[in-house]
Design a protein around this motif. Structure first.
Motif, mmCIF file in Angstrom:
data_model
loop_
_atom_site.group_PDB
_atom_site.id
_atom_site.type_symbol
_atom_site.label_atom_id
_atom_site.label_comp_id
_atom_site.label_asym_id
_atom_site.label_seq_id
_atom_site.Cartn_x
_atom_site.Cartn_y
_atom_site.Cartn_z
ATOM 1 N N PRO B 143 39.723 -6.444 18.577
ATOM 2 C CA PRO B 143 38.847 -7.550 18.184
ATOM 3 C C PRO B 143 37.444 -7.055 17.845
ATOM 4 O O PRO B 143 36.993 -6.023 18.353
ATOM 5 N N SER B 144 36.770 -7.805 16.984
ATOM 6 C CA SER B 144 35.444 -7.378 16.537
ATOM 7 C C SER B 144 34.455 -7.331 17.697
ATOM 8 O O SER B 144 33.521 -6.550 17.673
ATOM 9 N N PHE B 145 34.689 -8.165 18.738
ATOM 10 C CA PHE B 145 33.712 -8.134 19.824
ATOM 11 C C PHE B 145 33.904 -6.934 20.747
ATOM 12 O O PHE B 145 33.118 -6.723 21.666
ATOM 13 N N VAL B 146 34.942 -6.142 20.516
ATOM 14 C CA VAL B 146 35.041 -4.843 21.189
ATOM 15 C C VAL B 146 34.562 -3.757 20.239
ATOM 16 O O VAL B 146 33.787 -2.883 20.599
#
Lengths: 304, 309
Positions: B143-146
């Protein structure tokens, strides 16, 4: 020219029943399963998902710790034999929390997918079956709902209902079914023009029977594939909500809030983000390859 | 074609109206005080004055009509938390950064994604195919938030190759645009690969091959235009993904864009700001979907015909 003598010929042996088919006939599902089994990536995905589900159910049960009790003597421990994934800044065991979070995330994904399934299939089915004005009105409604941003709806609902699993599921399901409805409608529009539907109608079958017995079985493969993509999307949705601060609240664990908590400590305690991210990514990856495999296995066009 | 465009335009307006109405009444359902905790301590007379100032003393249907009128004139209201800031001024101030980021990431994603997809399809079941698909799968499952904090931490902070955040020179653009693009790259590559493979098995490609055309000519002249069709249909949803992605990426890289504003208005429960920005986002999404449909009609004459019915 050499003359042909009788002893050069032999009577053909009468085989037992040449009409019989040697291999047993396969049903649609047996055939699909056979093809899925030969797809290594998809099978790996399936096995990982089964393992993850088993761990999510049993790991918290057999752990010495639970997901919320704080042990302030044991904060920020690195992974060890006592704590497989280490502990967080409240001394909570991350092994338990990660699998507890997996449980919550899978639960959200599966329930959201089930709601999408029921509502989407019925809506798409009715819309496609009746066609004409009914279809037109129903599709305009779908277009309107489809373009409403999911996020705001979720935020407002969560503030209104209180943050929690049920509000996230409701928020997702409220707009998630639209994609399913469109897909089912599109496929049904193709199927319903075929002769067997006409035959059923000529024989006086009622709309309910035609939809449930004739139309829906013909789209079920497509629907199953779609579900394997909805579950990870819903899981992703929950973690996205966690990122902007309206997801599942601690001390309850979800993969989303574990990852976002972990991101704050990424520099000094990498184990806090690594383990939930691995589980999260594996789940997403497995669902995606399984979905691809299922699509190949269930698509009649791929049959040879 | 004109009829079709007109019909879609009317639907667009209806959709927007429904969204404005829904957000307005959902806002009214919210419990609590719209002016925050400070206002809860105010004496009732002052609160009444404050309410009158924002038009909250009138009956709800009057508020609704007024709100509709205001929105139609391009006035999305004034922030409850910062009374000196109007929603429109915030949009004007922060939208350019978001738009730039979004467009840059889309360009990156389209170039890399389509190339990966085409290469994978042309080298079907060879190592190029497998590596392209592995990249695509990584793009989907991380995911982009990782990914965004990781890029910022390692490339930005530890190795110091590119700035870890902020929005100043062109070197600040690369990391966030790439972080935002990765998911789109993955989707586009997979879609393009599947669609190229499907086109490759069609008869007219066999004809082209048997005429002795070079691979390059077959790909550019015959396959691409047909293969790109299904890809164009998902540009709408992709734009949605990019826009929601900016919420994450702008917050990680501290970019003064609309996504940053939106998330902070959620944390401060700035209701007018949330509604105003949502209506703005919705309007963009609807316009993008509309444009995709039109583009689809332009690329594929068959769609144009059926749209006219």
């Amino acid at each position: 020219m050499e003359s042909l003598s009788k002893d050069k010929f032999q009577p053909a042996e009468k085989t037992t029943n040449a009409e019989s088919i040697v291999r047993p006939s396969l049903t649609y599902w047996q055939d699909a399963w056979r093809r899925l089994r030969s797809n290594k990536m998809a099978m790996a995905g399936l096995i990982i998902l089964v393992l993850m589900t088993i761990l999510a159910i049993f790991a918290p049960m057999f752990s010495k710790f639970d997901y919320e009790t704080q042990y302030l003597k044991d904060i920020d421990l690195k992974p060890s034999w006592g704590h497989f994934f280490g502990t967080d800044d409240f001394g909570r065991d991350l092994w338990t929390r990660v699998w507890w979070g997996t449980r919550i995330s899978l639960l959200i994904g599966v329930i959201a997918a089930l709601i999408d399934l029921v509502v989407g299939v019925l809506y798409g089915g009715i819309s496609a079956y009746f066609g004409g004005k009914v279809d037109n009105v129903m599709q305009r409604i779908v277009e309107v709902i489809y373009s409403i941003p999911l996020l705001l709806l979720a935020i407002i609902l969560i503030v209104f209902l209180g943050p929690g699993i049920s509000s996230i599921i409701i928020a997702y399901a409220l707009t998630g079914w639209v994609g399913m409805a469109r897909l089912v409608r599109g496929q049904l529009l193709l199927v319903k023009e075929q002769e067997f539907v006409l035959a059923a109608r000529t024989l006086g079958a009622k709309p309910k029977r035609i939809i449930l017995q004739h139309l829906i079985p013909n789209v079920i493969g497509l629907v199953i594939v779609q579900i394997t993509f909805i579950v990870p999307t819903a899981i992703f949705f929950e973690s996205f909500l966690s990122f902007i601060g309206v997801g599942i609240r601690p001390p309850m664990a979800s993969l989303g809030n574990l990852i976002n908590d972990g991101a704050h400590y990424m520099r000094y305690q990498p184990h806090r983000i690594i383990f939930p991210t691995i589980v999260f990514s594996l789940i997403l990856l497995s669902f995606n390859v399984l979905g691809d495999g299922l699509r190949d296995a269930l698509d009649p066009k791929m049959r040879k | 074609m004109l009829n079709y465009v007109l019909r879609r335009l009317i639907y667009m307006i209806i959709t927007l109206w429904v969204i404005i109405t829904a957000t307005f009444f959902l806002m009214k359902l919210l419990p609590g005080n719209p002016f925050g905790e400070v206002a809860a301590k105010l004496p009732p007379e002052n609160l009444a004055i404050l309410k009158a100032q924002y038009g909250l003393d009138k009956p709800e249907w009057q508020q609704y009509l007024q709100y509709l009128g205001n929105v139609a004139q391009g006035d999305l209201g004034v922030s409850y938390q910062f009374p000196t800031r109007s929603v429109v001024s915030v949009i004007k101030q922060s939208f350019p950064a978001s738009l730039e980021l979004g467009v840059e990431s889309l360009v990156i994603a389209i170039i890399i994604g389509l190339t990966l997809g085409i290469v994978a399809a042309l080298r079907h079941n060879k190592w190029q195919d497998y590596s392209a698909m592995i990249i695509a799968l990584i793009g989907i499952s991380i995911p982009s938030f990782v990914l965004a904090p990781l890029l910022s931490l390692y490339i930005g902070n530890k190795w110091g190759i590119l700035p870890p955040g902020l929005w100043e020179g062109p070197e600040n653009r690369i990391l966030p645009a790439f972080a935002l693009a990765l998911g789109t790259i993955a989707t586009l590559a997979r879609m393009m690969r599947a669609s190229m493979l499907e086109v490759a098995s069609l008869d007219y490609i066999k004809t082209a091959k048997s005429k002795g055309l070079s691979t390059r000519k077959i790909v550019t002249g015959h396959m691409l235009r047909n293969a790109i069709l299904p890809v164009v249909t998902i540009l709408g949803p992709i734009a949605v993904g990019v826009i929601t992605g900016t919420l994450v990426v702008e917050n990680v890289f501290v970019i003064p864009g609309l996504g940053y504003q939106f998330v902070s208005s959620i944390t401060t429960l700035d209701y007018t700001m949330i509604t105003g920005l949502t209506i703005f986002y919705a309007a963009i999404l609807i316009v993008v979907m509309f444009l995709t449909d039109i583009a689809y009609g332009l690329i594929d004459p068959r769609i144009r015909m059926s749209g006219r019915r």
